[in-house]
Design a protein around this motif. Structure first.
Motif, PDB file in Angstrom:
ATOM      1  N   ASP A 303       3.789 -88.746  16.033  1.00 50.11           N
ATOM      2  CA  ASP A 303       4.415 -87.602  15.851  1.00 50.11           C
ATOM      3  C   ASP A 303       5.839 -87.981  15.839  1.00 50.11           C
ATOM      4  N   ARG A 306       6.164 -88.134  11.815  1.00 47.23           N
ATOM      5  CA  ARG A 306       6.327 -86.614  11.573  1.00 47.23           C
ATOM      6  C   ARG A 306       7.717 -85.798  11.503  1.00 47.23           C
ATOM      7  N   ALA A 307       8.267 -86.105  12.851  1.00 43.70           N
ATOM      8  CA  ALA A 307       9.599 -85.485  13.285  1.00 43.70           C
ATOM      9  C   ALA A 307      10.732 -85.919  12.414  1.00 43.70           C
ATOM     10  N   ASP A 310      10.306 -84.272   9.065  1.00 48.40           N
ATOM     11  CA  ASP A 310      10.844 -82.716   9.121  1.00 48.40           C
ATOM     12  C   ASP A 310      12.368 -82.878   9.318  1.00 48.40           C
ATOM     13  N   ARG A 311      13.125 -83.851   9.794  1.00 46.22           N
ATOM     14  CA  ARG A 311      14.477 -83.960   9.962  1.00 46.22           C
ATOM     15  C   ARG A 311      15.073 -84.030   8.562  1.00 46.22           C
TER      16      ARG A 311
END
Length: 320
Positions: A303, A306-307, A310-311
């Protein structure tokens, strides 16, 4: 006379003939220089016999020290490197005093260059600042380690709990501005590491011990720091060899082992294990590897990766 003193400071016994040859004077002049030195309370000792001559008596006092220009600047820069230490300690005050003395005797041309350096250089606040230890504690531990003598120490752990321990000191190591003592703790009969700045008193005990053959304090310390208990146990498979991956991950944060490649994959893989209190710093490290990787556990690390992705994607697209 000062040149004679410099020769004697190199250690050992020097014959009168050797000293005369090195100085380009006769032997009578050498003896006269020695008399001048002894008149100044410099402890020059005469050694009789076939291989006799002159030597400096050890332990009486530190004789005047003679340094070349480069040596003096190197020593001074080394003292200035510890600018972040607590200035209230005795060792820090001694460093400040030694710095002042050296600067007073440097030639004018070197002083000007050094002042230019100090006026232009900036010191960053290190994430882990240098921790000062008392010289008497460090030197006594070093002496006991060298002589294989047990020591009794007063120690305060990271939670502030004081204790008295008897330790067989195996070695000292400096890591990231902190000194560590490694040895067998008689309280638990286990190999332990102690922060030297948390040792408030040292007493050398009678008797000797035999340390483990080939023990390497620095290697043991790095391994222990990498395997210390933390909140998260992270396991990651990374594509590459030990030689390729090891330089990318410091030994203090990760252990790396070769593993069998997945089925139908002939490329080499390694397993990386990391122990961490937080996971937020690991995704950028994995991105910096620039190699394929598979997170085995924990799932929460997926997670976090993935974060980060995304950033980075949002930043690349110009999104807020």
């Amino acid at each position: 006379m000062l040149a004679l003193l410099e020769l004697l400071q190199a250690g050992g016994t020097r014959t009168v003939g050797e000293l005369a040859g090195r100085l380009g004077v006769d032997e009578r002049t050498v003896r006269r220089y020695v008399t001048h030195l002894t008149d100044l309370d410099i402890p020059v000792r005469s050694v009789r016999g076939r291989y006799g001559g002159y030597r400096l008596a050890p332990g009486y006092r530190i004789p005047p020290l003679m340094l070349t220009d480069d040596e003096a600047v190197a020593v001074l820069l080394g003292l200035l490197a510890n600018h972040g230490a607590d200035r209230s300690t005795a060792s820090a005050r001694a460093a400040d005093s030694a710095t002042a003395k050296l600067r007073r005797v440097l030639p004018a041309r070197l002083t000007a260059r050094l002042d230019a350096l100090l006026d232009t250089v900036e010191f960053t606040a290190a994430a882990r600042p240098y921790v000062t230890v008392e010289n008497t504690v460090l030197l006594r531990l070093a002496e006991a380690t060298h002589e294989h003598r047990p020591v009794a120490i007063d120690y305060t752990d990271r939670n502030g709990r004081p204790s008295e321990r008897t330790v067989h000191p195996y070695g000292l190591a400096d890591h990231s501005g902190r000194w560590y003592l490694t040895g067998q703790d008689s309280n638990s009969a286990e190999l332990r590491r102690f922060r030297v700045d948390r040792i408030t008193a040292v007493t050398t005990l009678p008797g000797t011990f035999t340390p483990p053959t080939g023990f390497e304090p620095a290697a043991h310390l790095l391994s222990a720091l990498a395997t210390a208990p933390y909140r998260h146990e992270v396991s990651i498979r990374v594509q590459g060899t030990l030689t390729q991956v090891r330089p990318l991950l410091p030994a203090t944060i990760a252990t790396i082992h070769e593993i069998d490649s997945p089925p139908a994959d002939t490329r080499p893989w390694v397993r990386v294990r990391i122990r961490a209190e937080r996971l937020d710093w690991i995704p950028p490290v994995l991105a910096g590897l620039n190699r394929p990787f598979v997170i085995e556990h924990p799932d929460t690390l997926n997670d976090a990766v993935r974060a980060l992705a995304d950033r980075l994607t949002a930043a690349a697209d110009g999104s807020s």
